[in-house]
Design a protein around this motif. Structure first.
Motif, PDB file in Angstrom:
ATOM      1  N   LYS A  65       0.834  -1.208   0.000  1.00  0.00           N
ATOM      2  CA  LYS A  65       0.000   0.000   0.000  1.00  0.00           C
ATOM      3  C   LYS A  65       0.867   1.256   0.000  1.00  0.00           C
ATOM      4  O   LYS A  65       0.615   2.210  -0.744  1.00  0.00           O
ATOM      5  N   ARG A 376     -11.042   7.289   4.769  1.00  0.00           N
ATOM      6  CA  ARG A 376     -11.594   6.364   3.770  1.00  0.00           C
ATOM      7  C   ARG A 376     -12.685   5.501   4.417  1.00  0.00           C
ATOM      8  O   ARG A 376     -12.480   4.935   5.480  1.00  0.00           O
ATOM      9  N   GLY A 378     -15.923   2.402   4.101  1.00  0.00           N
ATOM     10  CA  GLY A 378     -16.132   1.100   3.501  1.00  0.00           C
ATOM     11  C   GLY A 378     -15.469  -0.003   4.311  1.00  0.00           C
ATOM     12  O   GLY A 378     -14.402   0.183   4.894  1.00  0.00           O
ATOM     13  N   VAL A 379     -16.133  -1.165   4.334  1.00  0.00           N
ATOM     14  CA  VAL A 379     -15.633  -2.295   5.113  1.00  0.00           C
ATOM     15  C   VAL A 379     -14.279  -2.766   4.610  1.00  0.00           C
ATOM     16  O   VAL A 379     -13.367  -3.053   5.393  1.00  0.00           O
ATOM     17  N   THR A 380     -14.127  -2.840   3.279  1.00  0.00           N
ATOM     18  CA  THR A 380     -12.856  -3.331   2.724  1.00  0.00           C
ATOM     19  C   THR A 380     -11.711  -2.388   3.080  1.00  0.00           C
ATOM     20  O   THR A 380     -10.587  -2.839   3.320  1.00  0.00           O
ATOM     21  N   LYS A 381     -11.975  -1.085   3.099  1.00  0.00           N
ATOM     22  CA  LYS A 381     -10.940  -0.128   3.458  1.00  0.00           C
ATOM     23  C   LYS A 381     -10.533  -0.302   4.923  1.00  0.00           C
ATOM     24  O   LYS A 381      -9.361  -0.222   5.274  1.00  0.00           O
ATOM     25  N   LEU A 383     -10.771  -3.053   6.707  1.00  0.00           N
ATOM     26  CA  LEU A 383     -10.017  -4.301   6.818  1.00  0.00           C
ATOM     27  C   LEU A 383      -8.593  -4.137   6.313  1.00  0.00           C
ATOM     28  O   LEU A 383      -7.633  -4.598   6.940  1.00  0.00           O
ATOM     29  N   GLY A 384      -8.458  -3.464   5.165  1.00  0.00           N
ATOM     30  CA  GLY A 384      -7.149  -3.343   4.546  1.00  0.00           C
ATOM     31  C   GLY A 384      -6.250  -2.305   5.178  1.00  0.00           C
ATOM     32  O   GLY A 384      -5.026  -2.471   5.208  1.00  0.00           O
ATOM     33  N   TYR A 385      -6.854  -1.208   5.700  1.00  0.00           N
ATOM     34  CA  TYR A 385      -6.066  -0.095   6.208  1.00  0.00           C
ATOM     35  C   TYR A 385      -6.040   0.004   7.733  1.00  0.00           C
ATOM     36  O   TYR A 385      -5.317   0.826   8.278  1.00  0.00           O
TER      37      TYR A 385
END
Length: 456
Positions: A65, A376, A378-381, A383-385
């Motif tokens: 990232k 940011r 969102g769920v994916t953000k 989880l990822g960040y």
């Protein structure tokens, strides 16, 4: 400010960068440390490697990232400087510097020990000078030659490892294992044992982050480097786990006469003495490739810190006008081999991991900070960040606590010396920490460097 007349040139492809990362990790390393991991895990070495791969993969995602947002050389030093502040970035870069200064020496020392075992008439110190001299010469000549030599040697090292695996499979054809699941979990397995073994195995993955130091010499770095980081850790981890699984089938359980020489004795068992001698060449060939990759990345970090004025710019922050390589940085890292002429391998490796795990932790924290700054959603953000880097930070902090007292003491003393140097550079924080002036793109990512740093 004056315009930069010589700059790093983007030449490397995705394949080249991944190959450098694999060379840094050394494909044959799994054969060398298999016995130690198997003994610690109760005969479940492949499971320990899989756990270590998953744990380090979290940090690899954080580096991927950051490499996308900040596609410049300098790795953790640049990421933490931009996200956690220049003083923190300086200290992280200083901590990593301990690793990068001594890692080439360790790589050459390991290779020299292997060569001395193969050719005992030639002492270790002679091999050290030859290895360091040849590696430095190749790196000075230019990145194109280094890339070609590295691909050739890493390919040969992987071939020898796969040949070893092939011999193991032939052996298993004549001596069928009683269970194909025992290497993954057996009556002697425990979560504690596998976790402890995975912590040891995690040290084998150091170097996946080094490819980020090649950002300014990689084509389309914003896409290529993140993909390379993930591919290096995934490819290396799966290779380690697969080879460990086959070796664990050949030798079930975790009891060995000498865990450190298992690969050699196993090579004799499955292919005879001559084959064992040739298998030993995997470590030798891989050692030279690893030395190339380690010195390459070390010189780029030194160059970046010199270009920023954190280190003396006239020495560290210059490139040769024709080869476009940091010649003085390469000569300095090459000269570090002199320290390895009268030092044991155990001593040499006792303190190089402190800076790496500190940098890993800082980069994971930096990803969370980046998320908070940019809000940011969102769920994916999340989880990822947030989730993944937080877990990654927990893993790297745990690994740091597993270092020896000697490693922690030397690492903390080195960090204290860096803090003292920072105080001197900033005159007690009355001046800003030296850093390169860079523009920001509209999306908040770092733009390409177009100007030289202010003279320190």
């Amino acid at each position: 400010m004056s315009e930069t007349t010589v700059s790093l040139t983007p030449k490397l492809s995705l394949t080249s960068v991944v190959t450098f990362g694999l060379a840094y990790m050394a494909p044959s390393l799994v054969m060398v440390i298999f016995g130690v991991i198997s003994a610690a895990s109760g005969g479940t070495a492949p499971t320990a490697f899989l756990v270590a791969t998953g744990a380090m993969f979290l940090t690899a995602l954080s580096y991927a990232k950051m490499a996308r947002h900040y596609p410049t050389s300098g790795s953790a030093y640049v990421y933490t400087r931009k996200l956690l502040g220049s003083p923190v970035g300086f200290l992280v870069g200083w901590a990593v510097l301990l690793d990068y200064l001594f890692l080439p020496m360790v790589a050459w020392l390991v290779q020299s020990i292997y060569l001395n075992a193969q050719f005992p008439a030639v002492p270790v110190w002679v091999w050290m000078l030859l290895n360091a001299g040849l590696t430095t010469l190749v790196n000075i000549i230019g990145l194109t030659l280094t890339d070609r030599v590295n691909k050739l040697l890493t390919g040969l090292a992987v071939f020898i490892v796969l040949l070893f695996v092939a011999y193991c499979l032939v052996h298993l054809g004549h001596h069928a294992p009683t269970s194909y699941t025992r290497p993954l979990w057996n009556s002697g397995s425990s979560l504690g044992g596998i976790s402890a073994a995975a912590a040891i195995a995690a040290y084998s993955y150091l170097g996946f982050d080094a490819v980020t130091t090649l950002s300014e010499e990689t084509r389309d770095a914003r896409r290529t480097i993140p993909r390379a980081v993930v591919l290096v850790i995934a490819t290396g981890g799966l290779l380690f786990a697969a080879v460990a699984y086959i070796m664990q089938l050949v030798h079930p359980g975790g009891l060995f006469d000498d865990p450190e020489t298992v690969a050699y004795t196993m090579s004799i068992e499955i292919g005879g003495q001559t084959f064992a001698d040739w298998t030993n060449m995997a470590g030798i060939v891989g050692g030279f490739a690893s030395g190339l990759a380690v010195q390459l990345s070390s010189s780029r970090l030194l160059y970046t810190m010199g270009r920023d004025g954190v280190l003396p710019q006239r020495f560290f922050g210059t490139l040769h006008p024709r080869t476009k390589t940091p010649v003085l940085c390469l000569l300095l890292t090459g000269a570090m081999c002199l320290l390895g002429l009268d030092i044991s391998l155990a001593t040499a490796t006792s303190f190089i991991n402190f800076g790496a795990f500190l940098a890993f932790t800082a980069v994971n924290v930096g990803v969370v900070v980046h998320f908070v700054r940019n809000r940011r959603a969102g769920v994916t953000k999340v989880l990822g960040y947030v989730v993944a880097p937080a877990l990654g930070a927990c893993v790297t902090v745990y690994l740091m606590t597993q270092l020896s007292v000697v490693a922690l003491t030397i690492g903390l003393c080195w960090l204290a010396a860096g803090f003292a140097h920072l105080l001197w550079l900033t005159r007690g924080f009355s001046r800003p920490t030296p850093e390169l002036s860079m523009g920001e793109t509209p999306d908040g990512t770092e733009a390409d460097r177009t100007q030289s740093p202010v003279e320190a």
